[in-house]
Design a protein around this motif. Structure first.
Motif, PDB file in Angstrom:
ATOM      1  N   ASN A   1      60.040  61.203  81.953  1.00  0.00           N
ATOM      2  CA  ASN A   1      61.038  60.231  81.495  1.00  0.00           C
ATOM      3  C   ASN A   1      60.554  59.478  80.265  1.00  0.00           C
ATOM      4  N   LYS A   2      59.264  59.176  80.217  1.00  0.00           N
ATOM      5  CA  LYS A   2      58.688  58.450  79.088  1.00  0.00           C
ATOM      6  C   LYS A   2      58.886  59.229  77.789  1.00  0.00           C
ATOM      7  N   VAL A   3      58.700  60.530  77.850  1.00  0.00           N
ATOM      8  CA  VAL A   3      58.854  61.374  76.659  1.00  0.00           C
ATOM      9  C   VAL A   3      60.314  61.385  76.206  1.00  0.00           C
ATOM     10  N   MET A   4      61.238  61.498  77.152  1.00  0.00           N
ATOM     11  CA  MET A   4      62.659  61.500  76.798  1.00  0.00           C
ATOM     12  C   MET A   4      63.073  60.150  76.206  1.00  0.00           C
ATOM     13  N   ASP A   5      62.600  59.064  76.820  1.00  0.00           N
ATOM     14  CA  ASP A   5      62.938  57.732  76.326  1.00  0.00           C
ATOM     15  C   ASP A   5      62.394  57.518  74.919  1.00  0.00           C
ATOM     16  N   GLU A   6      61.178  57.943  74.682  1.00  0.00           N
ATOM     17  CA  GLU A   6      60.560  57.737  73.372  1.00  0.00           C
ATOM     18  C   GLU A   6      61.274  58.551  72.294  1.00  0.00           C
ATOM     19  N   MET A   7      61.797  59.710  72.665  1.00  0.00           N
ATOM     20  CA  MET A   7      62.520  60.522  71.686  1.00  0.00           C
ATOM     21  C   MET A   7      63.816  59.827  71.270  1.00  0.00           C
ATOM     22  N   LEU A   8      64.539  59.287  72.229  1.00  0.00           N
ATOM     23  CA  LEU A   8      65.765  58.556  71.904  1.00  0.00           C
ATOM     24  C   LEU A   8      65.451  57.286  71.107  1.00  0.00           C
ATOM     25  N   ASP A   9      64.377  56.606  71.479  1.00  0.00           N
ATOM     26  CA  ASP A   9      63.980  55.402  70.745  1.00  0.00           C
ATOM     27  C   ASP A   9      63.637  55.733  69.292  1.00  0.00           C
ATOM     28  N   ALA A  10      63.027  56.887  69.071  1.00  0.00           N
ATOM     29  CA  ALA A  10      62.650  57.288  67.712  1.00  0.00           C
ATOM     30  C   ALA A  10      63.888  57.490  66.839  1.00  0.00           C
ATOM     31  N   ILE A  11      64.953  58.065  67.428  1.00  0.00           N
ATOM     32  CA  ILE A  11      66.197  58.232  66.659  1.00  0.00           C
ATOM     33  C   ILE A  11      66.710  56.874  66.200  1.00  0.00           C
ATOM     34  N   LYS A  12      66.732  55.922  67.112  1.00  0.00           N
ATOM     35  CA  LYS A  12      67.263  54.603  66.775  1.00  0.00           C
ATOM     36  C   LYS A  12      66.384  53.929  65.725  1.00  0.00           C
ATOM     37  N   ARG A  13      65.077  54.042  65.847  1.00  0.00           N
ATOM     38  CA  ARG A  13      64.184  53.419  64.863  1.00  0.00           C
ATOM     39  C   ARG A  13      64.382  54.022  63.486  1.00  0.00           C
ATOM     40  N   PHE A  14      64.514  55.342  63.432  1.00  0.00           N
ATOM     41  CA  PHE A  14      64.711  56.005  62.148  1.00  0.00           C
ATOM     42  C   PHE A  14      66.029  55.585  61.512  1.00  0.00           C
ATOM     43  N   MET A  15      67.101  55.619  62.287  1.00  0.00           N
ATOM     44  CA  MET A  15      68.420  55.311  61.744  1.00  0.00           C
ATOM     45  C   MET A  15      68.566  53.825  61.404  1.00  0.00           C
ATOM     46  N   ASP A  16      67.898  52.962  62.147  1.00  0.00           N
ATOM     47  CA  ASP A  16      68.020  51.524  61.925  1.00  0.00           C
ATOM     48  C   ASP A  16      67.042  50.988  60.881  1.00  0.00           C
ATOM     49  N   ASP A  17      66.188  51.842  60.348  1.00  0.00           N
ATOM     50  CA  ASP A  17      65.170  51.408  59.388  1.00  0.00           C
ATOM     51  C   ASP A  17      65.825  50.766  58.167  1.00  0.00           C
ATOM     52  N   ASP A  18      65.422  49.533  57.856  1.00  0.00           N
ATOM     53  CA  ASP A  18      65.966  48.831  56.697  1.00  0.00           C
ATOM     54  C   ASP A  18      65.478  49.413  55.375  1.00  0.00           C
ATOM     55  N   ASP A  19      64.399  50.203  55.435  1.00  0.00           N
ATOM     56  CA  ASP A  19      63.883  50.821  54.207  1.00  0.00           C
ATOM     57  C   ASP A  19      64.704  52.055  53.899  1.00  0.00           C
ATOM     58  N   GLU A  20      65.817  51.869  53.181  1.00  0.00           N
ATOM     59  CA  GLU A  20      66.725  52.980  52.893  1.00  0.00           C
ATOM     60  C   GLU A  20      66.039  54.083  52.101  1.00  0.00           C
ATOM     61  N   GLY A  21      65.072  53.720  51.249  1.00  0.00           N
ATOM     62  CA  GLY A  21      64.374  54.736  50.456  1.00  0.00           C
ATOM     63  C   GLY A  21      63.603  55.706  51.327  1.00  0.00           C
ATOM     64  N   GLU A  22      62.985  55.182  52.381  1.00  0.00           N
ATOM     65  CA  GLU A  22      62.233  56.032  53.309  1.00  0.00           C
ATOM     66  C   GLU A  22      63.165  57.013  54.008  1.00  0.00           C
ATOM     67  N   LYS A  23      64.335  56.528  54.425  1.00  0.00           N
ATOM     68  CA  LYS A  23      65.278  57.397  55.135  1.00  0.00           C
ATOM     69  C   LYS A  23      65.928  58.403  54.186  1.00  0.00           C
ATOM     70  N   LYS A  24      66.278  57.936  52.989  1.00  0.00           N
ATOM     71  CA  LYS A  24      67.008  58.795  52.061  1.00  0.00           C
ATOM     72  C   LYS A  24      66.186  59.972  51.544  1.00  0.00           C
ATOM     73  N   LYS A  25      64.870  59.861  51.582  1.00  0.00           N
ATOM     74  CA  LYS A  25      64.069  60.973  51.068  1.00  0.00           C
ATOM     75  C   LYS A  25      64.191  62.216  51.957  1.00  0.00           C
ATOM     76  N   TYR A  26      64.685  62.011  53.178  1.00  0.00           N
ATOM     77  CA  TYR A  26      64.908  63.156  54.067  1.00  0.00           C
ATOM     78  C   TYR A  26      66.344  63.682  53.976  1.00  0.00           C
ATOM     79  N   TYR A  27      67.216  62.966  53.274  1.00  0.00           N
ATOM     80  CA  TYR A  27      68.623  63.369  53.181  1.00  0.00           C
ATOM     81  C   TYR A  27      68.736  64.606  52.297  1.00  0.00           C
ATOM     82  N   SER A  28      69.301  65.676  52.847  1.00  0.00           N
ATOM     83  CA  SER A  28      69.353  66.945  52.111  1.00  0.00           C
ATOM     84  C   SER A  28      70.395  67.864  52.736  1.00  0.00           C
ATOM     85  N   ARG A  29      70.820  68.842  51.938  1.00  0.00           N
ATOM     86  CA  ARG A  29      71.662  69.933  52.447  1.00  0.00           C
ATOM     87  C   ARG A  29      70.980  71.276  52.227  1.00  0.00           C
ATOM     88  N   ASP A  30      69.666  71.231  52.087  1.00  0.00           N
ATOM     89  CA  ASP A  30      68.853  72.434  51.922  1.00  0.00           C
ATOM     90  C   ASP A  30      68.436  72.929  53.303  1.00  0.00           C
TER      91      ASP A  30
END
Length: 391
Positions: free
Chosen positions: A128-157
């Motif tokens: 359960n800990k592994v599943m919870d941490e995976m969901l938490d990671a999604i929220k942390r990534f998407m909620d990150d205020d550092d838009e530059g950090e998130k946008k560097k992964y934005y791609s259609r490649d």
């Protein structure tokens, strides 16, 4: 960068102009195709391009404070409001002591896979800990205020091992889905640790280890459900490729107009889905009626995918499913797809052992590259990707 600055002034102007044009030209929910034909001032391509160039996804729209759904997210009413039923309950299969209870579990997997193509598994070995941490990671990534950090992964490649975007088919679909996605291509050639966003740097490798382990157990059960040797499907490289799609469904201001994920079946062999603990939305199609697949504590959802139906010669059933939009959110999920898109010249057809009793093959042999290209083409609603390969 502040969250409401995800869009430039020009981009906000373009989007708001399109929203205003839509609301001025209709006072009711109309078919989007008819609407685009009757409203000449609407420039759909420009609106999509302006949205995509923000690299902020649907979450960026929500953070910017929109109260109306942009037109390119609006689906025809009949695709959202359709028949549903509560008569069918998705079976939950307890995998505790799988080795000593194997015959019993195989029979349950067989029944579910042959009839509805969907089932849940409990006591599957993923902590359960592994599943919870995976969901938490999604929220942390998407909620990150550092838009530059998130946008560097934005791609259609699609060759990238780590890719963040909103709707892989944004420019070609009739209507976009209210969802952002971060993709990890974890097998056979996983990304380096440094290629992974900080929020996932530890957990995604741990999670993928458990997914691969569970996936191989499921392949044994599915092989025996087909009357084959336990390692038959594994030897066919049905777990050769693993893609983890981390979905983020922001709250939608007008869920009666949009949809989280539109109706589809999966392209590979099977999918293991980790659902949000509290927010429902997943539905599967059974006998032309939608069936809710609510989250169950500690359970994972398994669904049969197109290629497994093809190689099993229709013994195991792929199933169409969707995710509804909601005013609640964000809803989080991780879909681990087991496929073999990384061996483009590999040929798959009905398993010969399943034809030994004189059964005629329903499908022709197909090269993976051909299958993937056909799967990604747009087909009329209701037409399966498998129809193209029938004899």
């Amino acid at each position: 960068m502040a969250k409401d600055d995800a869009f430039t002034d020009d981009q906000k102007h373009c989007l708001k102009k399109s929203f205003s044009s839509y609301r001025q030209n209709t006072s009711s929910i109309a078919d989007t195709t008819q609407l685009s034909m009757s409203t000449t001032s609407y420039d759909r391509a420009s609106e999509i391009k302006a949205f995509d160039e923000t690299k902020a996804g649907v979450k960026g729209l929500v953070d910017a404070g929109i109260t109306e759904v942009p037109r390119f997210f609006i689906h025809p009413t009949e695709t959202i409001i359709s028949d549903s039923t509560t008569e069918l309950q998705i079976p939950v299969i307890d995998m505790k002591d799988v080795n000593t209870r194997k015959k019993e579990i195989v029979e349950k997997v067989k029944e579910a896979s042959e009839t509805i193509g969907f089932f849940k598994v409990a006591n599957h070995g993923v902590p359960n800990k592994v599943m919870d941490e995976m969901l938490d990671a999604i929220k942390r990534f998407m909620d990150d205020d550092d838009e530059g950090e998130k946008k560097k992964y934005y791609s259609r490649d699609n060759d990238r091992k780590v890719m963040f975007n909103c709707n892989y088919d944004l420019y070609s679909s009739p209507a976009a889905n209210w969802r952002d996605t971060l993709i990890f291509r974890m097998a056979p050639d996983p990304p380096e640790k440094e290629e992974v966003p900080c929020a996932f740097r530890e957990i995604v490798f741990d999670y993928s280890f458990h997914m691969k382990k569970l996936g191989e157990v499921l392949l044994e059960l599915l092989s025996e459900a087909l009357g084959l040797k336990p390692d038959h499907l594994k030897e066919m490289e049905c777990a050769h490729g693993i893609v983890a799609a981390c979905h983020y469904y922001p709250p939608c201001p007008e869920p009666h107009l949009a949809i989280g994920t539109s109706k589809h079946s999966d392209p590979g062999f099977f999918t293991i889905l980790l659902q949000d603990k509290s927010i429902s939305g997943l539905q599967m199609l059974h006998n032309n009626k939608w069936v809710d697949v609510p989250p169950s504590p500690g359970c994972l959802v398994i669904n049969i995918a197109d290629l497994l139906q093809l190689i099993s010669n229709d013994k195991l059933k792929t199933v169409e499913h969707r995710v509804l939009a909601s005013k609640e959110g964000p809803r989080l999920s991780v879909a681990c797809l087991f496929l073999n898109q990384y061996s483009p010249s590999r040929v798959y057809g009905p398993i010969m052992e399943l034809l030994a009793n004189g059964s005629a093959p329903i499908y022709r042999e197909v090269v993976i590259d051909e299958f993937n290209k056909h799967y990604n083409t747009k087909r009329p609603d209701g037409m399966s990707a498998l129809d193209h390969f029938k004899l």
